[in-house]
Structures are given as structure tokens and as C-alpha cells.
Design an enzyme around this catalytic site. Sequence first.
Site, mmCIF file in Angstrom:
data_model
loop_
_atom_site.group_PDB
_atom_site.id
_atom_site.type_symbol
_atom_site.label_atom_id
_atom_site.label_comp_id
_atom_site.label_asym_id
_atom_site.label_seq_id
_atom_site.Cartn_x
_atom_site.Cartn_y
_atom_site.Cartn_z
ATOM 1 N N ASP A 106 0.852 -1.200 0.000
ATOM 2 C CA ASP A 106 0.000 0.000 0.000
ATOM 3 C C ASP A 106 0.883 1.244 0.000
ATOM 4 O O ASP A 106 2.045 1.194 0.417
ATOM 5 C CB ASP A 106 -0.872 0.022 1.269
ATOM 6 C CG ASP A 106 -1.790 -1.191 1.337
ATOM 7 O OD1 ASP A 106 -2.134 -1.737 0.272
ATOM 8 O OD2 ASP A 106 -2.136 -1.585 2.472
HETATM 9 N N1 URA Z 1 -1.013 -5.986 4.051
HETATM 10 C C1 URA Z 1 -1.546 -4.748 4.008
HETATM 11 O O1 URA Z 1 -2.569 -4.485 4.620
HETATM 12 N N2 URA Z 1 -0.899 -3.816 3.299
HETATM 13 C C2 URA Z 1 0.261 -4.034 2.628
HETATM 14 O O2 URA Z 1 0.805 -3.120 2.011
HETATM 15 C C3 URA Z 1 0.801 -5.342 2.677
HETATM 16 C C4 URA Z 1 0.147 -6.306 3.401
#
Ligand code: URA
Length: 237
Positions: A106
Site C-alpha cells: 500500500d
Molecule cells: N497488508 C496490508 O494491509 N498492506 C500491505 O501493504 C501489505 C500487506
Amino acid sequence: MSKSTLDRILQAQGFGARKWCRNLIAEGEVSVAGETVTDYRREFETDQLVFSVYDEEWLYREHLYIALNKPVDYECSRKPSHHPGVLSLLPEQFSHRDVQPVGRLDHDTTGLLLMSDDGAFIHAQSSPKSHIPKVYVATTHAPVTDELVSKLLGGVKLNDEPAPLAALVCNRLDEHRLEIVLEQGKYHQVKRMLAAAGNHCEALNRAQIGQLTLAALELDEGEWCYLSTEQMALLVA
Ligand code: URA
């Protein structure tokens, strides 16, 4: 072993269209083993070839295997909309080689992100069948309790997922930090699992993929490196 003309070599390495590469060569901006080469038709053995463009040295690489320490506020998508893309942290010619993130983090997640232009590698790493564990460190809003750890280990039900998802390993690191190891890579998985278990993820860092740790790579945030054969061998279940 394979030989190629200098213009094709530069094009394959992402320095631009063939015509552009021919101009670079004609203008004396390219050298091989310290010698300026102005004839684009000259052939070179690509294996272990070291060449310079605008005085910067490069090793010929058939494929790129890269580890990046992703900072916050960079997007992994190909067409980033709200933040710069992670590709902008790499040399410009890599984006002409179709380098892509292996899976996604993310925009507000930091840490270890692999990038490559080798489709087979990307597929093998991201396939659900690969079972390669990923280690995350989550900072939580509410304190980490034994109950939270057991819920995450026992499995939590997420919307759109037919079966509950469980952490492979889950360890309380301190009052607000949790190490969580997953072998799947579902959308926002850590954040959604924490929410489903009654807490909230305030910050997330990926610390390890397979046996390859970000700490061992010694990259500052925003820095990247090529992966060695030994490091690639650590990217296993
Ligand atoms: N899980 C998440 O919630 N976000 C990420 O970026 C990676 C794993």
C-alpha cells in the site's frame, strides 16, 4: 553466451529506441571497456559486458532483480494517481524495460519490495502456490493483547474471502507492535486482519520475504540494490 550490436544492447538495457541509441553512440556518449565506440554496428559479447553511457558505468543484465526499501507515500501501481510511483525511485531506463513491483505494498506501507522485468520470476514469486512467507511489523492503535495474537493465529474472516485467514506466526514485539507472518498476499491483508480481530493498523513495514531480510540489505528508505544470486536463493518458502 550471446553477441549483439551496440545499438541493440543499449536498447535492450532500456536506454531508448534504436534510433535514439544510435545517436547516443554516434555522439560519442557510449564507451565499452574504457574505449569510446561510435559505430553502432560493433558487436559485443553481452555476458559480463561493462559499458558507460554519459560516463556512468553499467553492467549488462539480461533481467533486473531489484530490492527496494519502499518509503511511505509511493504507489506500486503502474499508473500512480495520488503519489509518485515506486519506479520513479529507480534509474529512468529501468521503466523502459517493463520493470514491475512483485506484488504490491500500500502507499503507506514501507519496507522490502522486490522489482523485476522477468515475468517468470514475478509469477513464481506472486503465485499463491509459492507459499513464500512475508514478515510484517505492524504498529497497532490499541495495545497488542494475547487475545489479538490468538485471533490472528486462529484465523479471522474477511469480507470476500470464503475461508478465514490465519497468520503463520504472530508475535507481540512490544505494547503497540506486532510481528505477523503471512503466506498469502490478499488486498490490504494485514490491515484487514487486524481490523477483523478488533484492532487497527497505524503503520506497516515489510521486514522480510522468504529468508531475505531488509535489515541484511542495509538500504535506507528510498534506496535500492540489485539482488545477488545468493540473495535470490533466499526468496523461498
Ligand atoms: N497488508 C496490508 O494491509 N498492506 C500491505 O501493504 C501489505 C500487506
